[in-house]
Motif scaffolding. Structure first.
Motif, short mmCIF file in Angstrom:
data_model
loop_
_atom_site.label_atom_id
_atom_site.label_comp_id
_atom_site.label_asym_id
_atom_site.label_seq_id
_atom_site.Cartn_x
_atom_site.Cartn_y
_atom_site.Cartn_z
N ALA A 80 64.44 23.08 28.23
CA ALA A 80 64.82 22.20 27.12
C ALA A 80 65.59 22.95 26.04
CB ALA A 80 63.57 21.55 26.52
N LEU A 81 65.44 24.28 26.02
CA LEU A 81 66.17 25.10 25.05
C LEU A 81 67.56 25.47 25.55
CD1 LEU A 81 63.28 27.50 23.92
CD2 LEU A 81 64.20 25.51 22.69
N GLY A 82 67.88 25.08 26.79
CA GLY A 82 69.22 25.31 27.31
C GLY A 82 69.37 26.45 28.28
N ALA A 83 68.28 27.15 28.60
CA ALA A 83 68.36 28.27 29.54
C ALA A 83 68.40 27.77 30.98
CB ALA A 83 67.17 29.20 29.35
N GLN A 84 68.88 28.62 31.86
CA GLN A 84 68.83 28.33 33.29
C GLN A 84 67.50 28.88 33.82
OE1 GLN A 84 72.45 30.12 34.83
NE2 GLN A 84 73.50 28.16 34.72
N VAL A 85 66.65 28.00 34.31
CA VAL A 85 65.29 28.38 34.65
C VAL A 85 65.01 28.22 36.14
CG1 VAL A 85 62.86 28.03 34.10
CG2 VAL A 85 64.59 27.54 32.38
N SER A 86 64.37 29.25 36.69
CA SER A 86 63.83 29.19 38.05
C SER A 86 62.32 29.30 37.95
CB SER A 86 64.38 30.33 38.91
OG SER A 86 65.79 30.25 39.03
N LEU A 87 61.61 28.65 38.86
CA LEU A 87 60.16 28.61 38.81
C LEU A 87 59.57 29.00 40.16
CD1 LEU A 87 57.49 27.80 37.36
CD2 LEU A 87 57.85 25.49 38.25
N SER A 88 58.66 29.99 40.12
CA SER A 88 57.96 30.43 41.31
C SER A 88 56.47 30.20 41.15
CB SER A 88 58.21 31.92 41.58
OG SER A 88 59.55 32.16 41.97
N LEU A 114 81.81 33.49 33.42
CA LEU A 114 81.58 34.80 32.85
C LEU A 114 82.61 35.10 31.77
CD1 LEU A 114 80.84 36.84 36.09
CD2 LEU A 114 79.24 35.63 34.61
N ASP A 115 82.19 35.92 30.81
CA ASP A 115 83.12 36.33 29.77
C ASP A 115 83.87 37.58 30.21
OD1 ASP A 115 81.40 38.47 29.48
OD2 ASP A 115 80.39 37.64 27.71
N ALA A 116 84.62 38.19 29.29
CA ALA A 116 85.45 39.35 29.63
C ALA A 116 84.62 40.54 30.08
CB ALA A 116 86.32 39.73 28.43
N TRP A 117 83.35 40.56 29.70
CA TRP A 117 82.47 41.67 30.08
C TRP A 117 81.62 41.35 31.30
CZ3 TRP A 117 83.50 40.05 25.16
CH2 TRP A 117 84.15 40.98 24.33
N GLY A 118 81.93 40.22 31.93
CA GLY A 118 81.18 39.84 33.13
C GLY A 118 79.81 39.29 32.83
N GLN A 119 79.59 38.83 31.60
CA GLN A 119 78.29 38.29 31.20
C GLN A 119 78.39 36.78 30.99
OE1 GLN A 119 75.53 40.29 31.01
NE2 GLN A 119 76.86 41.94 31.72
N THR A 120 77.26 36.09 31.09
CA THR A 120 77.21 34.67 30.82
C THR A 120 76.41 34.42 29.54
OG1 THR A 120 76.40 32.53 31.57
CG2 THR A 120 75.20 34.47 32.34
N SER A 121 76.81 33.41 28.79
CA SER A 121 76.11 33.11 27.55
C SER A 121 74.83 32.33 27.78
CB SER A 121 77.03 32.30 26.62
OG SER A 121 77.42 31.09 27.24
N VAL A 122 74.62 31.87 29.01
CA VAL A 122 73.42 31.11 29.35
C VAL A 122 72.39 32.05 29.95
CG1 VAL A 122 72.49 29.18 30.67
CG2 VAL A 122 74.83 29.07 29.79
N ALA A 123 71.23 32.16 29.29
CA ALA A 123 70.20 33.08 29.76
C ALA A 123 69.58 32.58 31.06
CB ALA A 123 69.12 33.23 28.69
N GLY A 127 50.87 23.69 33.54
CA GLY A 127 50.73 25.13 33.76
C GLY A 127 52.05 25.85 33.59
N ALA A 128 52.36 26.75 34.51
CA ALA A 128 53.61 27.50 34.44
C ALA A 128 54.83 26.59 34.52
CB ALA A 128 53.65 28.53 35.57
N ALA A 129 54.68 25.46 35.19
CA ALA A 129 55.80 24.52 35.29
C ALA A 129 56.13 23.92 33.94
CB ALA A 129 55.46 23.42 36.29
N ASN A 130 55.12 23.70 33.10
CA ASN A 130 55.38 23.19 31.76
C ASN A 130 56.08 24.24 30.90
OD1 ASN A 130 55.01 21.13 29.63
ND2 ASN A 130 53.65 22.66 28.72
N VAL A 131 55.74 25.51 31.11
CA VAL A 131 56.44 26.59 30.42
C VAL A 131 57.92 26.57 30.79
CG1 VAL A 131 56.64 29.09 30.16
CG2 VAL A 131 54.37 28.03 30.29
N ALA A 132 58.20 26.42 32.08
CA ALA A 132 59.59 26.36 32.56
C ALA A 132 60.31 25.14 31.96
CB ALA A 132 59.62 26.30 34.08
N LEU A 133 59.59 24.02 31.86
CA LEU A 133 60.18 22.80 31.30
C LEU A 133 60.60 23.02 29.85
CD1 LEU A 133 60.74 19.73 31.70
CD2 LEU A 133 58.44 19.34 30.82
N ASN A 134 59.74 23.66 29.07
CA ASN A 134 60.06 23.90 27.66
C ASN A 134 61.24 24.86 27.51
OD1 ASN A 134 57.97 22.26 26.76
ND2 ASN A 134 56.47 23.92 26.78
N ILE A 135 61.30 25.87 28.37
CA ILE A 135 62.43 26.81 28.30
C ILE A 135 63.72 26.11 28.68
CG2 ILE A 135 63.39 28.92 29.30
CD1 ILE A 135 60.53 29.94 29.63
#
Length: 288
Positions: free
Chosen positions: A123-131, A63-72, A113-121
């Motif tokens: 690949a952009l560097g985000a932290q992804v969870s899939l339901s 976390l940064d000084a404001w308690g936020q993370t740069s990874v979405a 399907g939705a799993a491919n959407v998660a895969l593409n996200i």
């Protein structure tokens, strides 16, 4: 343990397995000397943006000084599928019917399907969870392995009364000969449970993405959208069907032209398309 680099000329990130779970560290420059730097001391390396949580035994974004993370943190929910591709040569016609005989020599499996959407996200560097909803079957186990290998946190809802949606494509000489779909819309039976699971997973999420293929998983999508907006979460929806009213209140709707015109009618030109788009946006209380 397993360490794997992501990147071409320089080491930009490392995936490793700890106690059966795949974790990923993204860094500007991470020099790893096998056996020299213990896993729990990797955060001492310059540029590392994760910290070791000894209590939970896992890596967490620093976390940064404001308690936020740069990874979405992105949560994707929707209809999950397994795509299979069988390929091989064709040199004769079957004596049983006028169809080509394919001698399969290559098999490939991908998340769909939705799993491919998660895969593409991811690949952009985000932290992804899939339901999503799957059965208790071999395709679901295959999906789990593919998601794990892609650094996607799997939150699959397994049900005895559901069959994992699977699409098998047979190809030869770079042409698709046939597609076989294995599905029975049994995901509808788990829609309520998936809605509860998705809403319960909002903590630590920055954006919610709903990927609707009209298979039944998002049968209660309006409840998910309402809960997400109450939690101040942006909601991005890839819609399906001819009734977009169920997506009322979402932040962004992303229909293609065919899906859009199925709802608002044919658009003769760009001006009419924009006008109908603005009218629909206002009617459904969308931001875009």
């Amino acid at each position: 343990s397993e360490l794997r680099a992501h990147g071409d000329e320089r080491l930009e990130s490392v995936s490793f397995r700890y106690r059966g779970r795949r974790e990923r560290l993204e860094t500007e420059l991470l020099l790893v000397h096998f056996g020299v730097i213990p896993a729990t001391q990797l955060t001492q390396v310059a540029g590392c943006r994760h910290d070791w949580d000894a209590g939970q035994q896992c890596w967490r974004p620093r976390l940064d000084a404001w308690g936020q993370t740069s990874v979405a943190g992105i949560l994707v929910a929707g209809d999950i599928m397994l795509d299979r591709y069988w390929s091989g040569g064709t040199s004769r016609i079957s004596p049983e019917a006028p169809v080509p005989v394919v001698k399969v020599n290559e098999r490939e499996e991908r998340v769909g399907g939705a799993a491919n959407v998660a895969l593409n996200i991811a690949a952009l560097g985000a932290q992804v969870s899939l339901s999503g909803i799957v059965g208790r079957d071999e395709p679901a186990e295959t999906l789990d392995k593919l998601l794990l290998a892609s650094d996607i946190r799997s939150q699959l809802l397994r049900r005895d009364d559901c069959t994992t949606i699977t699409k098998l494509r047979v190809l030869s000489r770079h042409q698709q000969l046939i597609r076989l779909d294995f599905e029975d819309h049994s995901q509808i039976s788990g829609a309520t449970e998936l809605t509860e699971q998705t809403i319960a997973g909002f903590e630590g999420v920055d954006v919610l993405v709903l990927s609707d293929y009209n298979k039944g998983s998002l049968n209660a999508v309006h409840e998910i959208i309402s809960a997400a907006r109450a939690a101040k979460l942006p909601v991005l929806v890839d819609p399906k069907g001819d009734d977009f009213a169920k997506y009322r209140g979402a932040t962004l709707l992303t229909p293609n032209l065919g899906e859009f015109e199925a709802v608002v009618g044919h658009c003769a030109d760009d001006n009419e398309l924009v006008a109908k788009g603005e009218a629909l946006r206002a009617k459904l209380e969308l931001e875009a």
